[in-house]
Design a protein around this motif. Structure first.
Motif, mmCIF file in Angstrom:
data_model
loop_
_atom_site.group_PDB
_atom_site.id
_atom_site.type_symbol
_atom_site.label_atom_id
_atom_site.label_comp_id
_atom_site.label_asym_id
_atom_site.label_seq_id
_atom_site.Cartn_x
_atom_site.Cartn_y
_atom_site.Cartn_z
ATOM 1 N N GLU A 236 0.790 -1.259 0.039
ATOM 2 C CA GLU A 236 -0.180 0.333 0.004
ATOM 3 C C GLU A 236 0.857 1.233 0.131
ATOM 4 O OE1 GLU A 236 -3.348 0.229 2.762
ATOM 5 O OE2 GLU A 236 -4.071 -1.771 2.103
ATOM 6 N N ASP B 111 -4.800 -6.162 -6.711
ATOM 7 C CA ASP B 111 -5.874 -5.545 -6.017
ATOM 8 C C ASP B 111 -5.871 -4.142 -5.431
ATOM 9 O OD1 ASP B 111 -7.145 -8.159 -6.298
ATOM 10 O OD2 ASP B 111 -6.407 -9.003 -4.486
ATOM 11 N N ILE B 112 -4.656 -3.940 -5.070
ATOM 12 C CA ILE B 112 -4.449 -2.364 -4.284
ATOM 13 C C ILE B 112 -4.688 -1.457 -5.522
ATOM 14 C CG2 ILE B 112 -2.660 -1.073 -3.493
ATOM 15 C CD1 ILE B 112 -1.701 -3.507 -1.655
ATOM 16 N N LEU C 40 -6.390 -1.842 -8.315
ATOM 17 C CA LEU C 40 -7.693 -1.702 -8.644
ATOM 18 C C LEU C 40 -8.323 -0.803 -7.893
ATOM 19 C CD1 LEU C 40 -8.405 -5.461 -9.828
ATOM 20 C CD2 LEU C 40 -8.091 -3.283 -11.403
ATOM 21 N N SER C 41 -8.238 -1.021 -6.387
ATOM 22 C CA SER C 41 -8.769 -0.192 -5.450
ATOM 23 C C SER C 41 -8.398 1.508 -5.493
ATOM 24 C CB SER C 41 -8.825 -0.785 -3.990
ATOM 25 O OG SER C 41 -7.289 -0.538 -3.569
ATOM 26 N N ARG C 42 -7.112 1.656 -5.809
ATOM 27 C CA ARG C 42 -6.580 2.763 -5.862
ATOM 28 C C ARG C 42 -7.351 3.528 -7.127
ATOM 29 N NH1 ARG C 42 0.035 3.098 -5.428
ATOM 30 N NH2 ARG C 42 -0.329 2.195 -3.200
ATOM 31 N N PHE D 137 -10.172 2.943 -8.506
ATOM 32 C CA PHE D 137 -11.610 2.955 -8.460
ATOM 33 C C PHE D 137 -12.254 4.068 -8.717
ATOM 34 C CE2 PHE D 137 -15.814 2.731 -6.240
ATOM 35 C CZ PHE D 137 -16.476 1.646 -7.141
ATOM 36 N N SER D 138 -11.976 5.116 -7.996
ATOM 37 C CA SER D 138 -12.813 6.230 -8.119
ATOM 38 C C SER D 138 -12.580 7.082 -9.377
ATOM 39 C CB SER D 138 -12.194 7.103 -6.865
ATOM 40 O OG SER D 138 -10.726 7.362 -6.898
ATOM 41 N N TYR E 277 -12.943 -0.724 -16.285
ATOM 42 C CA TYR E 277 -11.768 -1.691 -15.775
ATOM 43 C C TYR E 277 -11.042 -2.087 -16.721
ATOM 44 C CZ TYR E 277 -12.753 -0.978 -10.851
ATOM 45 O OH TYR E 277 -13.011 -0.528 -9.576
#
Length: 192
Positions: free
Chosen positions: A6, A26-27, A29-31, A33-34, A58
């Protein structure tokens, strides 16, 4: 390990992703997302839903991860943003072309739906509606199609191939293909 990932910047995460670290993906993708969600709000997909566009966003992000080359670009963010935008534009353009309309508007006929559909066949309301639709189709064929197009559609509906129709009408197969395309356009304009 997760906390260490992270704290990494995007480019470092990409190096981890390239060696197969799924947590790094995963990190990332979440980073992003917005960003994907923000870009999706700027587009409208005809006949689609927001989820469809989110998936397209995506896909653009995955393409960015797969094709990013640090030697050609300093930072990942602008490259990812461009890939997401391009994927969304491509999806909207393809949707507007209506190229896949028959696939997108087709109806699944799994076993339960097929049984329900078959049980409606003897229903008087179903019979009347089917006859009305058939009469509407016949009227539209009669009023919208040229004499040549009527001949072509009749032979086509009887199962003849383009080349067989061309031989029978003494025309070139391309002429038959063009006629069938015109027929489809004329008859599908009002969803007959």
């Amino acid at each position: 390990m997760h906390e260490l990932l992270e704290r990494m910047n995007d480019e470092q995460l990409l190096l981890e992703i390239n060696i197969g670290n799924e947590d790094a993906m995963d990190i990332l993708l979440s980073r992003y997302f917005s960003l994907v969600k923000y870009r999706v709000r700027q587009y409208y997909l005809s006949g689609g839903e927001d989820e469809d566009l989110l998936q397209e966003g995506y896909i653009g992000l995955f393409k960015a991860v797969r094709t990013y080359d640090r030697s050609k670009s300093d930072a990942f963010y602008p490259f990812a943003k461009m890939c997401i935008e391009n994927q969304l534009r491509t999806a909207v353009t393809a949707s507007n072309r209506k190229k896949h309309l028959p696939l997108n508007t087709s109806i699944s006929m799994d076993d339960d739906e097929r049984r329900e559909f078959q049980s409606q066949e003897g229903n008087p309301e179903h019979i009347i509606l089917a006859k009305e639709r058939e009469a509407d189709r016949a009227e539209k064929i009669e009023t919208r199609l040229s004499k040549f197009e009527k001949k072509v559609i009749l032979l086509y509906l009887n199962g003849m191939s383009y080349t067989e129709i061309a031989e029978q009408l003494e025309k070139k197969p391309k002429s038959i293909d063009n006629a069938i395309q015109r027929i489809k356009k004329k008859l599908l304009d009002d969803d007959i």
